[in-house]
Design a protein around this motif. Structure first.
Motif, PDB file in Angstrom:
ATOM      1  N   GLY A  66       0.572 -13.418   1.907  1.00 36.36           N
ATOM      2  CA  GLY A  66       1.483 -12.388   2.394  1.00 36.36           C
ATOM      3  C   GLY A  66       0.996 -10.999   2.088  1.00 36.36           C
ATOM      4  N   THR A  67       1.871 -10.020   2.307  1.00 30.17           N
ATOM      5  CA  THR A  67       1.602  -8.647   1.930  1.00 30.17           C
ATOM      6  C   THR A  67       1.990  -8.464   0.463  1.00 30.17           C
ATOM      7  OG1 THR A  67       2.019  -7.887   4.179  1.00 30.17           O
ATOM      8  CG2 THR A  67       2.176  -6.231   2.442  1.00 30.17           C
ATOM      9  N   ASP A  68       1.269  -7.606  -0.231  1.00 31.58           N
ATOM     10  CA  ASP A  68       1.559  -7.356  -1.635  1.00 31.58           C
ATOM     11  C   ASP A  68       2.929  -6.681  -1.756  1.00 31.58           C
ATOM     12  OD1 ASP A  68       1.620  -6.122  -4.277  1.00 31.58           O
ATOM     13  OD2 ASP A  68      -0.503  -6.645  -4.396  1.00 31.58           O
ATOM     14  N   ILE A  69       3.930  -7.431  -2.208  1.00 31.47           N
ATOM     15  CA  ILE A  69       5.311  -6.944  -2.229  1.00 31.47           C
ATOM     16  C   ILE A  69       5.488  -5.788  -3.209  1.00 31.47           C
ATOM     17  CG2 ILE A  69       7.706  -7.575  -2.712  1.00 31.47           C
ATOM     18  CD1 ILE A  69       6.700  -8.676  -0.112  1.00 31.47           C
ATOM     19  N   GLU A  70       4.814  -5.833  -4.341  1.00 36.12           N
ATOM     20  CA  GLU A  70       4.947  -4.747  -5.308  1.00 36.12           C
ATOM     21  C   GLU A  70       4.523  -3.416  -4.707  1.00 36.12           C
ATOM     22  OE1 GLU A  70       3.048  -5.557  -8.990  1.00 36.12           O
ATOM     23  OE2 GLU A  70       4.191  -7.388  -9.383  1.00 36.12           O
ATOM     24  N   GLU A  71       3.424  -3.422  -3.972  1.00 36.97           N
ATOM     25  CA  GLU A  71       2.977  -2.192  -3.323  1.00 36.97           C
ATOM     26  C   GLU A  71       3.893  -1.838  -2.153  1.00 36.97           C
ATOM     27  OE1 GLU A  71      -1.373  -0.846  -2.276  1.00 36.97           O
ATOM     28  OE2 GLU A  71      -0.554  -1.976  -0.583  1.00 36.97           O
ATOM     29  N   LEU A  72       4.297  -2.852  -1.390  1.00 39.42           N
ATOM     30  CA  LEU A  72       5.142  -2.624  -0.221  1.00 39.42           C
ATOM     31  C   LEU A  72       6.440  -1.922  -0.609  1.00 39.42           C
ATOM     32  CD1 LEU A  72       5.346  -3.239   2.865  1.00 39.42           C
ATOM     33  CD2 LEU A  72       6.578  -5.314   2.232  1.00 39.42           C
ATOM     34  N   ALA A  73       6.981  -2.270  -1.760  1.00 40.24           N
ATOM     35  CA  ALA A  73       8.250  -1.690  -2.199  1.00 40.24           C
ATOM     36  C   ALA A  73       8.157  -0.189  -2.429  1.00 40.24           C
ATOM     37  CB  ALA A  73       8.720  -2.389  -3.473  1.00 40.24           C
ATOM     38  N   ARG A  74       6.943   0.318  -2.611  1.00 38.04           N
ATOM     39  CA  ARG A  74       6.761   1.748  -2.881  1.00 38.04           C
ATOM     40  C   ARG A  74       6.480   2.565  -1.625  1.00 38.04           C
ATOM     41  NH1 ARG A  74       3.435  -0.612  -6.969  1.00 38.04           N
ATOM     42  NH2 ARG A  74       1.566   0.009  -5.826  1.00 38.04           N
ATOM     43  N   LEU A  75       6.313   1.914  -0.465  1.00 36.87           N
ATOM     44  CA  LEU A  75       5.914   2.621   0.749  1.00 36.87           C
ATOM     45  C   LEU A  75       7.125   3.095   1.547  1.00 36.87           C
ATOM     46  CD1 LEU A  75       2.984   0.352   2.019  1.00 36.87           C
ATOM     47  CD2 LEU A  75       2.841   2.408   0.609  1.00 36.87           C
ATOM     48  N   SER A  76       7.004   4.285   2.112  1.00 35.06           N
ATOM     49  CA  SER A  76       8.035   4.839   2.994  1.00 35.06           C
ATOM     50  C   SER A  76       7.635   4.633   4.445  1.00 35.06           C
ATOM     51  CB  SER A  76       8.210   6.338   2.717  1.00 35.06           C
ATOM     52  OG  SER A  76       7.031   7.046   3.108  1.00 35.06           O
ATOM     53  N   VAL A  77       8.540   4.969   5.357  1.00 34.09           N
ATOM     54  CA  VAL A  77       8.213   4.922   6.781  1.00 34.09           C
ATOM     55  C   VAL A  77       7.014   5.809   7.064  1.00 34.09           C
ATOM     56  CG1 VAL A  77       9.039   5.461   9.097  1.00 34.09           C
ATOM     57  CG2 VAL A  77      10.584   4.389   7.447  1.00 34.09           C
ATOM     58  N   ALA A  78       7.010   7.009   6.485  1.00 38.77           N
ATOM     59  CA  ALA A  78       5.900   7.943   6.694  1.00 38.77           C
ATOM     60  C   ALA A  78       4.588   7.364   6.172  1.00 38.77           C
ATOM     61  CB  ALA A  78       6.205   9.277   6.014  1.00 38.77           C
ATOM     62  N   ASP A  79       4.648   6.649   5.049  1.00 35.56           N
ATOM     63  CA  ASP A  79       3.441   6.028   4.501  1.00 35.56           C
ATOM     64  C   ASP A  79       2.852   5.017   5.478  1.00 35.56           C
ATOM     65  OD1 ASP A  79       3.531   7.416   2.073  1.00 35.56           O
ATOM     66  OD2 ASP A  79       4.805   5.899   1.130  1.00 35.56           O
ATOM     67  N   HIS A  80       3.711   4.212   6.084  1.00 36.21           N
ATOM     68  CA  HIS A  80       3.221   3.213   7.045  1.00 36.21           C
ATOM     69  C   HIS A  80       2.512   3.876   8.214  1.00 36.21           C
ATOM     70  CE1 HIS A  80       4.693  -0.601   5.453  1.00 36.21           C
ATOM     71  NE2 HIS A  80       5.800   0.021   5.073  1.00 36.21           N
ATOM     72  N   LEU A  81       3.058   4.980   8.696  1.00 32.63           N
ATOM     73  CA  LEU A  81       2.432   5.692   9.808  1.00 32.63           C
ATOM     74  C   LEU A  81       1.145   6.379   9.371  1.00 32.63           C
ATOM     75  CD1 LEU A  81       5.653   7.259  11.381  1.00 32.63           C
ATOM     76  CD2 LEU A  81       4.323   5.336  12.270  1.00 32.63           C
ATOM     77  N   ARG A  82       1.211   7.053   8.240  1.00 31.94           N
ATOM     78  CA  ARG A  82       0.060   7.827   7.772  1.00 31.94           C
ATOM     79  C   ARG A  82      -1.095   6.937   7.351  1.00 31.94           C
ATOM     80  NH1 ARG A  82      -1.138   9.337   2.634  1.00 31.94           N
ATOM     81  NH2 ARG A  82       0.912   8.612   1.915  1.00 31.94           N
ATOM     82  N   LEU A  83      -0.787   5.831   6.705  1.00 31.43           N
ATOM     83  CA  LEU A  83      -1.816   4.944   6.163  1.00 31.43           C
ATOM     84  C   LEU A  83      -2.225   3.845   7.139  1.00 31.43           C
ATOM     85  CD1 LEU A  83      -0.324   4.617   2.576  1.00 31.43           C
ATOM     86  CD2 LEU A  83      -2.268   6.029   3.275  1.00 31.43           C
ATOM     87  N   ARG A  84      -1.559   3.784   8.295  1.00 31.79           N
ATOM     88  CA  ARG A  84      -1.907   2.816   9.352  1.00 31.79           C
ATOM     89  C   ARG A  84      -1.970   1.404   8.765  1.00 31.79           C
ATOM     90  NH1 ARG A  84      -6.987   5.112  12.566  1.00 31.79           N
ATOM     91  NH2 ARG A  84      -6.293   3.513  14.040  1.00 31.79           N
ATOM     92  N   THR A  85      -0.864   0.980   8.199  1.00 33.90           N
ATOM     93  CA  THR A  85      -0.826  -0.294   7.486  1.00 33.90           C
ATOM     94  C   THR A  85      -1.026  -1.512   8.398  1.00 33.90           C
ATOM     95  OG1 THR A  85       1.595  -0.331   7.649  1.00 33.90           O
ATOM     96  CG2 THR A  85       0.639   0.633   5.655  1.00 33.90           C
ATOM     97  N   GLY A  86      -0.860  -1.330   9.704  1.00 35.85           N
ATOM     98  CA  GLY A  86      -1.065  -2.444  10.626  1.00 35.85           C
ATOM     99  C   GLY A  86      -2.411  -2.437  11.318  1.00 35.85           C
ATOM    100  N   GLU A  87      -3.303  -1.530  10.912  1.00 35.84           N
ATOM    101  CA  GLU A  87      -4.578  -1.380  11.615  1.00 35.84           C
ATOM    102  C   GLU A  87      -5.417  -2.646  11.591  1.00 35.84           C
ATOM    103  OE1 GLU A  87      -8.410   1.693  11.670  1.00 35.84           O
ATOM    104  OE2 GLU A  87      -7.199   1.492   9.845  1.00 35.84           O
TER     105      GLU A  87
END
Length: 259
Positions: free
Chosen positions: A66-87
């Motif tokens: 899966g995705t690392d839940i500990e890290e995921l819990a710290r991400l915001s909507v802006a983080d997902h867009l800025r960091l391109r988490t689905g690339e």
């Protein structure tokens, strides 16, 4: 002080590039560093003319849990867009070379999405697949639901995703998201052998078949058939087509060159 191990390892088996997620202490969960390393490894494989196909695997007894839940819990909507988490999922989807997932153990959440973004999925018989996002108040975000609906139909897909239940390799095969089930411990070797078989064919045929398959998934039937027909016609002017016919008539193995 011991150096931090790399989250991704790369090995070549002749023309087959094996890219392995290597975070066994986290069951190979995908954090941002691992996703970035995967993107780099995939793009390097695509750019390397010596590489004919890519096999994705996981270290130890897991594919990707899966995705690392500990890290995921710290991400915001802006983080997902800025960091391109689905690339990374887009890169796998659009890679110009054939991709095969070799799944042992867990392929959950982002791990399931990573596997089914590949062209083929080879699974050990004890492998487990799942989209458990609903259990943490999320939805699949990298194609897990969409690909499952296309493969299995809405009703079976929703039974799988609305409960977050895991399914075994045999059931995943029945749902249409696994290509082959093999004995445990043999997924990687079988995937490499399968990749070698594909590599032996005309690279032009392989490319056009993959493109036509994507069209069949994403376009109306008439458009997909037209793409398939044009691909068939395009091969008639190639040296590989003439070599294939000549080899068949001469009862010998063809020598394809990609021309």
């Amino acid at each position: 002080m011991n150096p931090v191990p790399e989250p991704v390892r790369v090995d070549d088996h002749g023309p087959i590039r094996v890219i392995r997620v290597d975070r066994p202490d986290r069951r190979n969960a995908l954090d941002l560093a691992t996703k970035s390393a995967l993107v780099s490894a995939l793009r390097a494989a695509e750019a390397d003319e010596r590489v004919g196909a890519v096999v994705l695997a996981g270290a130890d007894r897991y594919f990707v849990a899966g995705t690392d839940i500990e890290e995921l819990a710290r991400l915001s909507v802006a983080d997902h867009l800025r960091l391109r988490t689905g690339e990374v999922f887009d890169v796998v989807e659009r890679l110009e070379k054939p991709t095969i997932a070799a799944v042992e153990g867990f392929a959950l959440g982002g791990g399931c999405e990573l596997a089914i973004a590949c062209d083929l999925v080879v699974a050990g018989e004890s492998a487990r697949f799942g989209q458990p996002e609903i259990r943490v108040g999320l939805v699949p975000g990298a194609g897990g639901l969409s690909r499952l609906v296309r493969a299995a139909g809405r009703h079976r897909a929703l039974r799988f995703v609305l409960t977050g239940d895991q399914v075994g390799a045999a059931e995943a095969y029945g749902l249409g998201i696994v290509s082959e089930v093999v004995p445990d411990g043999q997924a990687l070797s079988h995937a490499v052998t399968l990749a070698e078989r594909i590599f032996a064919f005309s690279p032009l045929s392989v490319t056009l078949i993959r493109q036509a398959a994507r069209a069949a998934e994403n376009e109306p039937l008439t458009g997909a058939i037209e793409t398939e027909r044009r691909s068939f016609q395009a091969m008639f002017g190639t040296r590989d087509h003439h070599e294939g016919l000549r080899a068949f008539l001469d009862r010998r193995e063809p020598r394809f060159t990609g021309e």
